[in-house]
Design a protein around this motif. Sequence first.
Motif, PDB file in Angstrom:
ATOM      1  N   TYR A 107       0.852  -1.193   0.000  1.00 25.04           N
ATOM      2  CA  TYR A 107       0.000   0.000   0.000  1.00 25.04           C
ATOM      3  C   TYR A 107       0.882   1.235   0.000  1.00 25.04           C
ATOM      4  N   ILE A 108       0.293   2.371  -0.328  1.00 24.19           N
ATOM      5  CA  ILE A 108       1.059   3.609  -0.398  1.00 24.19           C
ATOM      6  C   ILE A 108       0.550   4.616   0.615  1.00 24.19           C
ATOM      7  N   ASN A 109       1.474   5.304   1.245  1.00 27.36           N
ATOM      8  CA  ASN A 109       1.153   6.487   2.036  1.00 27.36           C
ATOM      9  C   ASN A 109       1.545   7.678   1.169  1.00 27.36           C
ATOM     10  N   SER A 110       0.561   8.284   0.551  1.00 27.75           N
ATOM     11  CA  SER A 110       0.824   9.335  -0.424  1.00 27.75           C
ATOM     12  C   SER A 110       0.832  10.697   0.257  1.00 27.75           C
ATOM     13  N   PHE A 111       1.032  11.738  -0.556  1.00 24.97           N
ATOM     14  CA  PHE A 111       1.063  13.100  -0.041  1.00 24.97           C
ATOM     15  C   PHE A 111      -0.227  13.845  -0.336  1.00 24.97           C
ATOM     16  N   ASN A 112      -1.325  13.114  -0.436  1.00 26.33           N
ATOM     17  CA  ASN A 112      -2.626  13.742  -0.669  1.00 26.33           C
ATOM     18  C   ASN A 112      -3.594  13.255   0.388  1.00 26.33           C
ATOM     19  N   GLU A 113      -4.201  14.153   1.100  1.00 27.08           N
ATOM     20  CA  GLU A 113      -5.186  13.758   2.099  1.00 27.08           C
ATOM     21  C   GLU A 113      -6.503  13.390   1.423  1.00 27.08           C
ATOM     22  N   ALA A 114      -7.136  12.362   1.948  1.00 24.99           N
ATOM     23  CA  ALA A 114      -8.453  11.985   1.442  1.00 24.99           C
ATOM     24  C   ALA A 114      -9.434  13.120   1.686  1.00 24.99           C
ATOM     25  N   PRO A 115     -10.378  13.322   0.781  1.00 25.37           N
ATOM     26  CA  PRO A 115     -11.282  14.464   0.898  1.00 25.37           C
ATOM     27  C   PRO A 115     -12.424  14.229   1.879  1.00 25.37           C
ATOM     28  N   VAL A 116     -13.164  15.290   2.122  1.00 27.56           N
ATOM     29  CA  VAL A 116     -14.426  15.232   2.856  1.00 27.56           C
ATOM     30  C   VAL A 116     -15.541  15.242   1.828  1.00 27.56           C
ATOM     31  N   ILE A 117     -16.451  14.320   1.936  1.00 26.85           N
ATOM     32  CA  ILE A 117     -17.543  14.195   0.975  1.00 26.85           C
ATOM     33  C   ILE A 117     -18.849  14.430   1.708  1.00 26.85           C
ATOM     34  N   GLY A 118     -19.506  15.531   1.394  1.00 30.01           N
ATOM     35  CA  GLY A 118     -20.749  15.858   2.075  1.00 30.01           C
ATOM     36  C   GLY A 118     -20.583  15.996   3.573  1.00 30.01           C
ATOM     37  N   GLY A 119     -19.431  16.485   4.006  1.00 31.23           N
ATOM     38  CA  GLY A 119     -19.180  16.687   5.430  1.00 31.23           C
ATOM     39  C   GLY A 119     -18.633  15.480   6.156  1.00 31.23           C
ATOM     40  N   VAL A 120     -18.342  14.391   5.439  1.00 31.39           N
ATOM     41  CA  VAL A 120     -17.872  13.154   6.070  1.00 31.39           C
ATOM     42  C   VAL A 120     -16.554  12.733   5.438  1.00 31.39           C
ATOM     43  N   ASP A 121     -15.591  12.296   6.262  1.00 30.95           N
ATOM     44  CA  ASP A 121     -14.316  11.823   5.744  1.00 30.95           C
ATOM     45  C   ASP A 121     -14.512  10.622   4.838  1.00 30.95           C
TER      46      ASP A 121
END
Length: 576
Positions: A107-121
């Motif tokens: 797996y990869i630990n990338s330099f992009n944070e996962a987004p919030v979708i409709g107020g939820v991670d």
Amino acid sequence: MGERITAVTIVGGGTAGWLTALILTTAFRTQAKDGGGNSEARKVTLIESPNVSTVGVGEATVPAMPRLLQQMGIPEQDFFKHCNASFKLGVLFDNWNVDKNGKRIAYINSFNEAPVIGGVDAAHYFLKYGAGGQDFSRVVSPALDLGLALKGPRPLDAKPFTQGAGFAYHLDAGRFAELLSEVCVARGVEHIRDDVEDIETDERGFITALTLKQRGAHPVELVIDCTGFRGFLINKALGEPFVDYSRYLANDRAAAVQIPHPDPERIEPLTRSTALGAGWVWRVPLYSRVGTGYVFSSAHRSDDEAGAELLEHLAPQLGAAAKDATPRFIPMRVGRTRRPWVKNCVAIGLSSGFIEPLESTAIYMIEMSARWLLAYFPDKDFAEPTRARYNTIATQLYDEVRDFICLHYALGNRTDSQYWIDAREDLEVPDSLAANLDLWKHAVPTRYDLTFSSLFSYRVYHAVMLGKQVYETGYAAPPRDGGVVLRPAPWRDYVKQTRRAIDAAVKALPDHRTLLATIRGEGAAVSGKTASGPKLPAKPHLPSAQFQMPTVPLPGQAAPLTPVITTKTKKTGRGG
């Protein structure tokens, strides 16, 4: 208010000494200029032993690095050419865990944070609905797709330091220190080549002078210890104790070696961390070679055993060159100095502390130490509150990194090696991490769980925990939604749009080596041609905003706001 400090003396070169000198002298020159000429710039002197050599290993960085170079006025082309540098889109972890069927996980630990979708991670959606068989990282970041396709993170004609997909750098640490020293000397830093043999102190125990082998007494006002693991000033001369982290982290040795690229035209824009029997192997691909080595536990492998294991692992890459590869063994002092600022001495770099380089934090910690010193810069009274606050923040950073590194071992599930069993069952887990691990068996990590977060946000914990598949392999049942209503339609739309954007970026962006050659200004690459000839698009359509966000806040800047993804769906009169 005490008398103004007019001179800073740094003992020790290498990345720690020269980067500290650059950050300080840049700030001092700016302050003097902004003061309208009424405030003379403080003098910075660096004393470096002519008898201490540095190890020119390949080293990786975090996404704060591009902004640092830009702020320090180092041209991107000079950096890439001098430091043999390449791009880094994240860390690819291999063989650290196995899935529910016993197959090893990558797996990869990338330099992009996962987004919030409709107020939820996004992590909540992924745990509930999955992503059509795709890994979490591949629906929140283009890093793995770009990395495996050997693509660079931005177009060929992008301006220097332009962020496309989030990136950091790989660099030659020895050559980076050389570049920093050249810049510093050109900007007025005095460079003294001499050995410090002793110190002189006053009645308070403050260091008043350094005794140099050739020059004799060198008076000091504020002195910075960059003498590496020796901690010559902070530990030996001033007697500040070292806080050992070996009860948390077993690795205390490294075997480093330089190898050629198996195929010089194919440069992977990823750092690799591959777990072996008693630790892990790093792989840092530079422009003209590869830096690699084995971080291991001496309680589980002798140097001879570790060296043989490393070379066996590298054999498919080395071929006939294997016979010429001789690892260099490096002892590691893992832990931190109890207080990095004591009296008028500040320890920065390895003299302040060291935690194994799993997440490439060393240069970032040097940078932040220097920035925090500027924030709490003293006068000659050296007020205790400023020292105390600096020490508190510096200690919190070391403990933050320690906890995040320990997470990788505490959540390991390999049973094929005593080392991995011991790492999971015998090593202590810091109290701060242990409390969170207990919590995260019942709830996905949130921003409220981390008491100090300079480098690793709670969403980076999402990336590691979901990458390791901990909720699928017995660590805990998937956490409940926590009262949040999750409908599948917004998530399905997001995944579809994201994969479309990633696929487009992979097709459009140039290959990594071509991008590097273009930045360096070398040969045919400037025209946008690869080694095989076809011209690459200069202005591809880059992925959407969530891919532009590095996980690390830029030093001296407020943390970027997390992008919010909203998806409109038709109301059907029923949920989802």
